[in-house]
Enzyme design. Sequence first.
Site, PDB file in Angstrom:
ATOM      1  N   ASP A  21       0.791  -1.242   0.000  1.00 15.80           N
ATOM      2  CA  ASP A  21       0.000   0.000   0.000  1.00 15.80           C
ATOM      3  C   ASP A  21       0.822   1.290   0.000  1.00 15.80           C
ATOM      4  OD1 ASP A  21      -1.878  -1.961   0.226  1.00 15.80           O
ATOM      5  OD2 ASP A  21      -2.953  -1.082   1.897  1.00 15.80           O
ATOM      6  N   ASP A  32      -4.540  -0.663  -1.961  1.00 14.74           N
ATOM      7  CA  ASP A  32      -5.905  -0.454  -1.532  1.00 14.74           C
ATOM      8  C   ASP A  32      -6.604   0.124  -2.764  1.00 14.74           C
ATOM      9  OD1 ASP A  32      -6.957  -0.982   0.984  1.00 14.74           O
ATOM     10  OD2 ASP A  32      -7.051   1.119   1.564  1.00 14.74           O
ATOM     11  N   HIS A  75     -10.303   0.964  -3.636  1.00 14.59           N
ATOM     12  CA  HIS A  75     -11.697   1.009  -3.214  1.00 14.59           C
ATOM     13  C   HIS A  75     -12.615   1.658  -4.249  1.00 14.59           C
ATOM     14  CE1 HIS A  75     -10.305  -0.200   0.661  1.00 14.59           C
ATOM     15  NE2 HIS A  75      -9.853   0.966   1.055  1.00 14.59           N
ATOM     16  N   SER A 112     -15.705   1.026   4.170  1.00 18.41           N
ATOM     17  CA  SER A 112     -14.776   1.527   5.198  1.00 18.41           C
ATOM     18  C   SER A 112     -14.780   3.057   5.298  1.00 18.41           C
ATOM     19  CB  SER A 112     -13.349   1.045   4.909  1.00 18.41           C
ATOM     20  OG  SER A 112     -12.761   1.776   3.844  1.00 18.41           O
ATOM     21  N   HIS A 167     -10.475   7.188   0.853  1.00 22.60           N
ATOM     22  CA  HIS A 167      -9.075   7.089   0.432  1.00 22.60           C
ATOM     23  C   HIS A 167      -8.915   6.019  -0.649  1.00 22.60           C
ATOM     24  CE1 HIS A 167      -9.631   3.908   3.399  1.00 22.60           C
ATOM     25  NE2 HIS A 167      -8.662   3.266   2.792  1.00 22.60           N
ATOM     26  N   LYS A 181      -6.811  -4.812  -3.623  1.00 21.51           N
ATOM     27  CA  LYS A 181      -7.646  -5.416  -2.565  1.00 21.51           C
ATOM     28  C   LYS A 181      -8.717  -4.453  -2.093  1.00 21.51           C
ATOM     29  CE  LYS A 181      -4.217  -4.083   0.852  1.00 21.51           C
ATOM     30  NZ  LYS A 181      -4.910  -2.962   1.492  1.00 21.51           N
ATOM     31  N   GLU A 194     -14.301  -5.188   3.316  1.00 22.73           N
ATOM     32  CA  GLU A 194     -13.026  -4.599   3.708  1.00 22.73           C
ATOM     33  C   GLU A 194     -11.974  -5.692   3.669  1.00 22.73           C
ATOM     34  OE1 GLU A 194     -11.056  -2.419   3.635  1.00 22.73           O
ATOM     35  OE2 GLU A 194     -10.897  -1.238   5.474  1.00 22.73           O
ATOM     36  N   ALA A 234      -0.010   0.476   6.442  1.00 21.54           N
ATOM     37  CA  ALA A 234       0.431   0.949   7.744  1.00 21.54           C
ATOM     38  C   ALA A 234       0.771  -0.270   8.606  1.00 21.54           C
ATOM     39  CB  ALA A 234      -0.689   1.767   8.425  1.00 21.54           C
ATOM     40  N   CYS A 277      -2.550  -2.885   7.349  1.00 20.87           N
ATOM     41  CA  CYS A 277      -2.361  -3.755   6.188  1.00 20.87           C
ATOM     42  C   CYS A 277      -1.052  -4.527   6.218  1.00 20.87           C
ATOM     43  CB  CYS A 277      -2.525  -2.935   4.915  1.00 20.87           C
ATOM     44  SG  CYS A 277      -4.257  -2.417   4.719  1.00 20.87           S
TER      45      CYS A 277
HETATM   46  C1  VGL Z   1      -5.059   0.757   5.398  1.00 25.47           C
HETATM   47  C2  VGL Z   1      -6.649   1.758   6.697  1.00 25.47           C
HETATM   48  C3  VGL Z   1      -7.577   1.668   5.687  1.00 25.47           C
HETATM   49  C4  VGL Z   1      -3.640   0.276   5.243  1.00 25.47           C
HETATM   50  C5  VGL Z   1      -5.970   0.651   4.377  1.00 25.47           C
HETATM   51  O1  VGL Z   1      -3.151   0.210   4.112  1.00 25.47           O
HETATM   52  O2  VGL Z   1      -2.998  -0.039   6.278  1.00 25.47           O
HETATM   53  N1  VGL Z   1      -5.416   1.291   6.564  1.00 25.47           N
HETATM   54  N2  VGL Z   1      -7.232   1.110   4.534  1.00 25.47           N
HETATM   55 ZN    ZN Z   2      -8.554   1.223   2.814  1.00 24.81          ZN
END
Ligand code: VGL
Ligand code: ZN
Length: 181
Positions: free
Chosen positions: A10, A52, A54, A60, A71, A94, A101, A129, A133
Amino acid sequence: MPEEAIIVVDMQRDFMPGGALPVPEADRIIPRINRYIEEFRKKGALTVATRDWHPPNHISFKEQGGPWPRHCVQNTPGAEFVVELPEDAVIISKATEPDKEAYSGFEGTNLAQILKERGVKRVYICGVATEYCVKATALDAVKNGFETYLLRDAVKGITKEGELEALREMERAGVKVLYLM
Ligand code: VGL
Ligand code: ZN
């Protein structure tokens, strides 16, 4: 066949400072990850980048009752990669459906199958993070039978305490935390 893969989790614009869901100082690991990608490429490893990805009405998002600001919406600048990927990198999208989610790169994707087909035995994980993830991806890598390493200097967490707790949890699950560069 490559026995090793680097999984870059990510590393997208929205997770960087100034983005929609910034991870503090996440931009500082960009050059390190670029260096790791290059080193792994030189020794013949496979590069995987998760993203990510979406839909605009993802479950989410706060406006849908979820925990996060909007995001990484598909095909927007916020979803773009901020690291340099080789042409033959495997891109894993993903959390692509409105009502699902997925923090882990293995969840709802064919990542495990791709790695197994390519003969990968060991995976090295970096990105953001750490608490979300990165952790979920590392735990699933162990569950799927891969020897799993975390590149400690190439991950960033949302908070210091959260990151340390996540590192402990990963170590308890069998992830080997590496301090390399
Ligand atoms: C993530 C929060 C929402 C991540 C992804 O990549 O860690 N955190 N979506
Ligand atoms: Zn996300």
